[in-house]
Scaffold this active site. Structure first.
Site, PDB file in Angstrom:
ATOM      1  CE  LYS A  75     -71.259 -19.182  27.091  1.00 15.34           C
ATOM      2  NZ  LYS A  75     -72.467 -18.672  26.388  1.00 15.34           N
ATOM      3  CB  SER A 150     -72.482 -20.945  23.437  1.00 16.01           C
ATOM      4  OG  SER A 150     -72.891 -19.707  23.984  1.00 16.01           O
ATOM      5  CB  SER A 174     -75.876 -19.038  24.110  1.00 18.38           C
ATOM      6  OG  SER A 174     -75.419 -19.211  22.793  1.00 18.38           O
TER       7      SER A 174
END
Length: 479
Positions: A75, A150, A174
């Protein structure tokens, strides 16, 4: 080769170790798949073609590292040496990391090959992934829907078969939210289980993990990531038995609570999401567990002040990221540097003094103690993973004229997740069901403090009873 990318990371590592599959071939297939699908899915912010292939070519048969040669994505809010770290924000520009996060170092040591960085909403604020800098990331199950956030880019990349596994982190849901949207397994470990170093000593809200197709993969990687790093401010003791072993064991007869009332005041739950939690509870009862429908005490459960206090605790972290971005650029950040919601949260944090922050933290910790004390009587608590079906692209992105409205609506989309970050309890999203709308329908299991072992054992039992790993989006298997 595209079909190989749909196998588990454990199976792929075994093939490479046995000499039946070359890491270079697998990594090349992953990169080709990314190049093919990323224009449609928009999961990656950076693709590391040269460094990934170079690393893969160094890996041969017999490599004993547990995941030697398997491609993975990270990420875009954790540093990977030599790769951009943008936070999906114009403020950070094209900043390139000069060090690895400790968790990235551990992934490398396990033999993973990092093929790129994945998308998130700017600064990781929202449970959708539609940054102004990179545009919307799309759900492989339905391109007009969000993959969640996220860690939405990571989840979309795994669901689409670009990579077999991807990194994610979770400060309010997330990892679990995108897992639920994309039909994957997403574990938020207990607070302090995985180091957030070297850039921080600890985190009240955020824990790192992975998005996977199976519980076994999640358990194996938790064994790799968990544990103290020199300088950590807080950490948890090591488990008595490796998580991978516990995931293979039957959990025994447990007391399970079923909670379908949301811990967010005013949230309304989609009937399909609520039904999934009830069906999961029935499945657990059929497997021999004692199941009770429960109603945690209100307040603090569903306290109207929970979201405001969470924002007072969460907001300063976002504001600090804006400050750091400004320091990197060598000037004060401006409203034009970031999205409307980010700037609104930044200004909100600046308007509140340190006493407001400490007061909110004190209330959240008292709230958490009450909830944990109540839930302690249960080995596992089942809830819906989401409050609503995966949202249409553009519905909640923080870019409209009223950013706070998007922020509040995002909480109603995901009312069951942030409670686990506030309490520090481990929690996992499992894609047990599938809706008539063609989208996954997931449930959340919440464990006792520091008991990821029990959580993973129960999750694996559910997976054996009702497997999901063979379900793929049409886009993934048709191209």
């Amino acid at each position: 080769m595209n079909q190989l990318l749909l196998q588990s990371a454990i199976e792929l590592a075994g093939l490479i170790r046995a000499g039946e599959l070359a890491s270079a071939d697998l990594v090349e297939a992953s990169l080709e798949r990314i190049d093919e699908l990323n224009p449609t899915i928009n999961a990656f912010t950076h693709v590391a073609h040269d460094s990934a292939l170079a690393a893969a070519r160094e890996i041969g048969p017999g490599d004993r590292r547990p995941f030697a040669g398997v491609p993975i994505a990270v990420k875009d809010n954790r540093p990977v040496t030599g790769m951009p770290i943008t936070m999906c924000s114009d403020l950070f520009g094209d900043l390139v990391a000069n060090h690895d996060a400790y968790l990235v170092r551990r992934l490398r040591e396990a033999g993973f090959v990092i093929v790129g960085k994945t998308a998130l909403p700017e600064m990781g604020i929202l449970p959708t992934t539609e940054s102004r800098r990179f545009g919307p990331t799309r759900n492989p199950w339905s391109l007009d829907r969000t993959p969640g956030g996220s860690s939405g880019g990571s989840a979309a990349a795994v669901a689409a078969g670009m990579v077999p596994i991807a990194h994610g982190n979770d400060g309010g849901g997330s990892t679990r939210i995108p897992a639920a949207c994309c039909g994957l397994v997403g574990l938020k470990p207990a607070r302090g289980r995985v180091s957030v170093g070297p850039d921080a000593g600890d985190s009240f809200l955020v824990q790192d993990g992975v998005l996977t197709r199976t519980v076994a993969e999640t358990a194996h990687v938790l064994d790799l990531l968990a544990g103290y790093e020199l300088g950590d401010a807080t950490w948890l003791p090591e488990p008595e038995v490796p998580y991978a072993e516990r995931a293979e064991e039957e959990p025994g007869r447990l007391l399970v609570g079923l909670a379908t009332s949301p811990p967010l005041h005013g949230a309304e739950i989609d009937p399909e999401c609520e039904q999934a939690a009830g069906d999961a509870a029935d499945l657990l009862a059929s497997l021999g567990h004692d199941v009770e429908e429960i109603q945690p005490p209100e307040p603090p459960w569903s306290d109207p002040e929970l979201l405001p206090d969470f924002t007072r605790a969460f907001g300063p972290n976002i504001a600090m990221a804006v400050v750091i971005g400004g320091r990197i650029r060598g000037r004060e950040p401006t409203e034009a540097d970031v999205e409307p919601l980010t700037w609104t949260i930044y200004e909100h944090a600046r308007e509140h003094n340190s006493l407001a922050y400490l007061s909110a933290m004190g209330r959240l910790q008292g709230f958490a103690r009450t909830i944990i004390s109540y839930l302690e009587q249960f080995d596992v608590v089942v809830t819906p993973a989401l409050g609503q079906r995966p949202l249409p692209i553009g519905e909640v992105n923080g870019l409209g004229p009223d950013p706070w409205d998007h922020y509040r609506r995002s909480g109603h989309f995901t009312p069951f997740t942030a409670i686990c970050n506030v309490t520090g309890l481990p929690a996992i999203a499992l894609p047990l069901y599938h809706g008539d709308d063609g989208l996954p329908t997931s449930v959340q299991l919440i464990g006792r403090p520091a008991r990821e072992d029990v959580l993973l054992s129960v999750a694996a039992q559910l997976e054996r009873a009702q497997p999901w790993a063979g379900r793929f989006p049409e886009l993934t298997v048709a191209t």
